[in-house]
Structures are given as C-alpha cells and as structure tokens.
Write a protein that holds these residues in place. Structure first.
Motif, PDB file in Angstrom:
ATOM      1  N   SER A 103       4.663  10.848   1.291  1.00 29.97           N
ATOM      2  CA  SER A 103       3.970   9.539   0.798  1.00 29.97           C
ATOM      3  C   SER A 103       4.587   8.504   1.964  1.00 29.97           C
ATOM      4  N   LEU A 104       3.866   7.755   1.844  1.00 31.95           N
ATOM      5  CA  LEU A 104       3.918   6.468   2.881  1.00 31.95           C
ATOM      6  C   LEU A 104       4.006   5.181   1.994  1.00 31.95           C
ATOM      7  N   ALA A 105       4.840   4.074   2.484  1.00 35.15           N
ATOM      8  CA  ALA A 105       4.780   2.882   1.758  1.00 35.15           C
ATOM      9  C   ALA A 105       4.807   1.809   2.827  1.00 35.15           C
ATOM     10  N   ASP A 113       7.210  -7.350  -4.242  1.00 33.35           N
ATOM     11  CA  ASP A 113       8.077  -7.855  -3.590  1.00 33.35           C
ATOM     12  C   ASP A 113       8.658  -7.194  -2.401  1.00 33.35           C
ATOM     13  N   LEU A 114       8.733  -5.797  -2.431  1.00 33.72           N
ATOM     14  CA  LEU A 114       9.095  -5.023  -1.434  1.00 33.72           C
ATOM     15  C   LEU A 114       8.638  -5.359  -0.208  1.00 33.72           C
ATOM     16  N   ALA A 119       0.821  -1.296  -0.241  1.00 35.72           N
ATOM     17  CA  ALA A 119       0.019  -0.091  -0.120  1.00 35.72           C
ATOM     18  C   ALA A 119       0.847   1.348   0.041  1.00 35.72           C
ATOM     19  N   VAL A 120       0.706   1.954  -1.241  1.00 32.13           N
ATOM     20  CA  VAL A 120       1.339   3.139  -1.067  1.00 32.13           C
ATOM     21  C   VAL A 120       0.393   4.478  -1.149  1.00 32.13           C
ATOM     22  N   VAL A 135      10.535   4.695   0.753  1.00 33.70           N
ATOM     23  CA  VAL A 135       9.377   5.207  -0.236  1.00 33.70           C
ATOM     24  C   VAL A 135       9.825   5.610  -1.367  1.00 33.70           C
ATOM     25  N   ALA A 136      10.975   6.209  -1.634  1.00 32.16           N
ATOM     26  CA  ALA A 136      11.404   6.547  -2.959  1.00 32.16           C
ATOM     27  C   ALA A 136      11.415   5.390  -4.067  1.00 32.16           C
ATOM     28  N   GLN A 137      11.941   4.144  -3.476  1.00 27.06           N
ATOM     29  CA  GLN A 137      11.936   2.906  -4.281  1.00 27.06           C
ATOM     30  C   GLN A 137      10.407   2.436  -4.713  1.00 27.06           C
ATOM     31  N   ALA A 138       9.444   2.519  -3.771  1.00 25.68           N
ATOM     32  CA  ALA A 138       8.238   2.284  -3.965  1.00 25.68           C
ATOM     33  C   ALA A 138       7.353   3.245  -4.727  1.00 25.68           C
TER      34      ALA A 138
END
Length: 351
Positions: free
Chosen positions: A235-237, A197-198, A155-156, A205-208
């Motif tokens: 943002s949140l991930a 798969d994160l 969930a992002v 967060v930047a990768q998400a």
C-alpha cells in the motif's frame, strides 16, 4: 549532438528518453532513486496513453501484463449502483510494470546519473523538468510562487492478492470520502480518499490504513473486505498535491512535462496518461523541428489540454467528496438512475 538533460526518471522522463533520436541528442537522465520501485498501484491506460505506449514501442508488452478493466459502476456508500461505465479496451497497468517497460525501452546511449539534484544541471542544453509535483526545475526556473499546493485530502492506494469480484468493481461515493475497486495483475487494485490531518509528508502507511478502516467501517461489505486484507507492504499513502496553473510550460531552454507541469487530483485517472502523451509529443517535435519551434509547438499542444483536464478532475473531486452537498448529490444521482431504468423498460416494451 544536442544536449538534453532530463531531471526525473519516472514515467514522463523515461518515455521522453526512449523516444528522442539517439543519433541527434546526447541525453542524460538524472534520477534520485538508484533502482526502480517495487511497490505501485494500477494506472488506467486510456486510448491516448495507449497510442503513446505504441509510439514508445511497448504497447503489446503492456497489454500482455495488464488486465482489461471492463465495466464498473459509480455507487453510493452502501454499494448500490447509480450508473455503469463501459471501459471498452481500457486496461489497468501496474506502475511497477510501466516503469520497467519504459526503462527497458531507453537506448543504451542514454546516460543515467543517480543523484538528487538540488540545482539545475550545468550541461548547457535543454533542461526537461520531469521531476514530479515538487519539481526542482519548476522552482528554480519558474520561481517559488509555483510551488506545489497541498490539498486537504489523503490518497491511500494498494493491491491485494485476492481476485477482483466483477460485481463489486467501481467507485463508491460516501459523505466526504470515496473508495475504488478494480482489477489488477494477479489480484485487486483499490484506492481511497478522504479529508485527513495526516501528513502532509512522511505519512505512516499502517496508520493511514487504520484510519481508512475506521473511516469506511459503515460502508459496503466489499470495501471492508478489501481493507481487512490490505497490508502496508502493498500500500501507499500520501496527501494529494497539485501544481498551480502555469502560463507556459516553456521558459527559455527549460520545459516541463508530466506532474512537474500539471499535477492534478487523481479523480479522472489521467495523470500518468497525460505524462506519457507529454513525453512522446515533446520527443516527436524535438526530433523533427528546431528546438525553439519544437518547444513553442509543445506548449501550444499540451498546456490548454492538460489545464482543462486539471479543472475537470478538481470538479469531479468536489462532487465525489461532497459533504454538506452529499444528500443533494445522492438525490440527483438516484433520480437519474430511476429515469434511466424507466427509459430502459420503455425501450424494451417498444421493441
């Protein structure tokens, strides 16, 4: 004075502390964060949650800082609407604002302890597990078999300062993914989910966000515009976690509220709402009944209700994130849309 130890100073914990009678209860809130969070997404406040906010005494303030969500559509990945839902008086509240208002409603007599508890407090009174999906209270009292279960989806969520376009509000269902766009205080709230798969913990967060931009590159222009403007700071991930079904939310002198009791997938947008209802329900029962009767009544009133919502939310997630069944899902929704359009034309012609 009866002793109540609330483990967790989030939505459920603060609402409970705000509603317990200070002349009857000696309340301590244990919270690992020394300060309230500065980043959070928008939560839909359904009617039952609005009644809970009124009970806490902050409904007027909540409405003043929150936009009415209005109507939105369930759409396909290209943005074509299948069905429109009228939100009525539903409003969207920033988690940051909600926590701030709940915190301000807590009586000064409530003791605050900034600590990450690893074991149950030794206050020899009622212990309330309001410590989220990875609840220490649930683990210690209900056992390791009740540990949270990680789901396959990420969930992002986030906000952007650009104002929301009412024509783009809604939820977009693709093949194994979904994206939502709604109003937020001062801008646009968005959320996305897909199998990833994160994680399961410590997600960058930047990768998400980079993964989201790739995942949704072929989707509606509105989605691409939102993700182009999204930044990690707003943002949140996280992976989605849920709790297994419990036979009871009460065991001895321990009780669970909020996500500690019934963390569910976010597809119905009811997690925060039910946390508020848990808190005010438990507080009112403890204020008016002996503790054993209050806990039994709380369990009767809240367990089956929240279990039903958990099941419904999981079912909605399976539909929204369908992969192999996506063509069938889209075909059925397209058929329903065409039937509704024909019914609307026929109704107009008959006037």
């Amino acid at each position: 004075m009866e002793t109540v130890s609330i483990v967790g100073g989030g939505i459920a914990g603060l609402a409970l502390a705000a509603c317990l009678e200070p002349d009857r209860f000696e309340v301590t809130v244990y919270e690992k964060r020394p300060e309230l969070p500065m980043v959070g997404t928008v939560l839909a406040m359904w009617p039952n949650a609005q009644r809970a906010l009124a009970r806490v005494g902050i409904l007027g303030q909540a409405r003043a800082v929150s936009p009415v969500l209005g109507s939105g559509s369930i759409r396909n990945a290209a943005g074509e609407p299948w069905a429109t839902v009228n939100g009525g008086e539903l409003f969207g509240m920033s988690r940051v604002d909600l926590l701030r208002l709940l915190d301000s409603a807590v009586p000064a007599a409530v003791r605050r302890v900034a600590v990450h508890l690893q074991a149950l407090p030794d206050d020899h009174g009622l212990v309330v597990g309001a410590d989220g999906v990875h609840s220490m209270v649930r683990r210690e009292v209900w056992g390791a078999g009740t540990n949270a279960r990680v789901q396959s989806c990420i969930a992002v969520r986030g906000t952007i300062p650009a104002p929301v376009n009412p024509e783009e509000v809604g939820e977009y269902w693709g093949r194994g993914d979904l994206f939502g766009i709604a109003a937020s205080p001062g801008g646009t709230n968005w959320y996305a989910s897909w199998r990833s798969d994160l994680g399961p913990t410590g997600i960058d967060v930047a990768q998400a966000l980079d993964q989201a931009r790739l995942r949704f590159a072929g989707h509606a222009p509105a989605i691409r515009q939102v993700l182009a403007a999204a930044v990690p700071e707003l943002s949140l991930a996280q992976r989605i976690w849920t709790t297994p079904p419990l036979r009871s939310y009460v065991r001895g002198t321990a009780v669970l509220v909020g996500d500690a009791a019934h963390a569910m997938t976010p597809n119905l947008g009811r997690g925060a709402c039910e946390s508020l209802v848990d808190a005010v329900t438990l507080a009112d029962l403890l204020n008016s009944l002996p503790q054993d009767k209050a806990l039994a009544a709380y369990n009767r009133q809240r367990r089956l209700r929240t279990r039903a919502l958990s099941l419904a939310s999981a079912a909605m997630m399976r539909v929204a994130l369908a992969e192999r069944a996506q063509p069938l899902r889209d075909g059925l929704l397209n058929l329903a849309r065409r039937r509704n359009e024909r019914a609307g034309v026929a109704s107009g012609a008959g006037r």
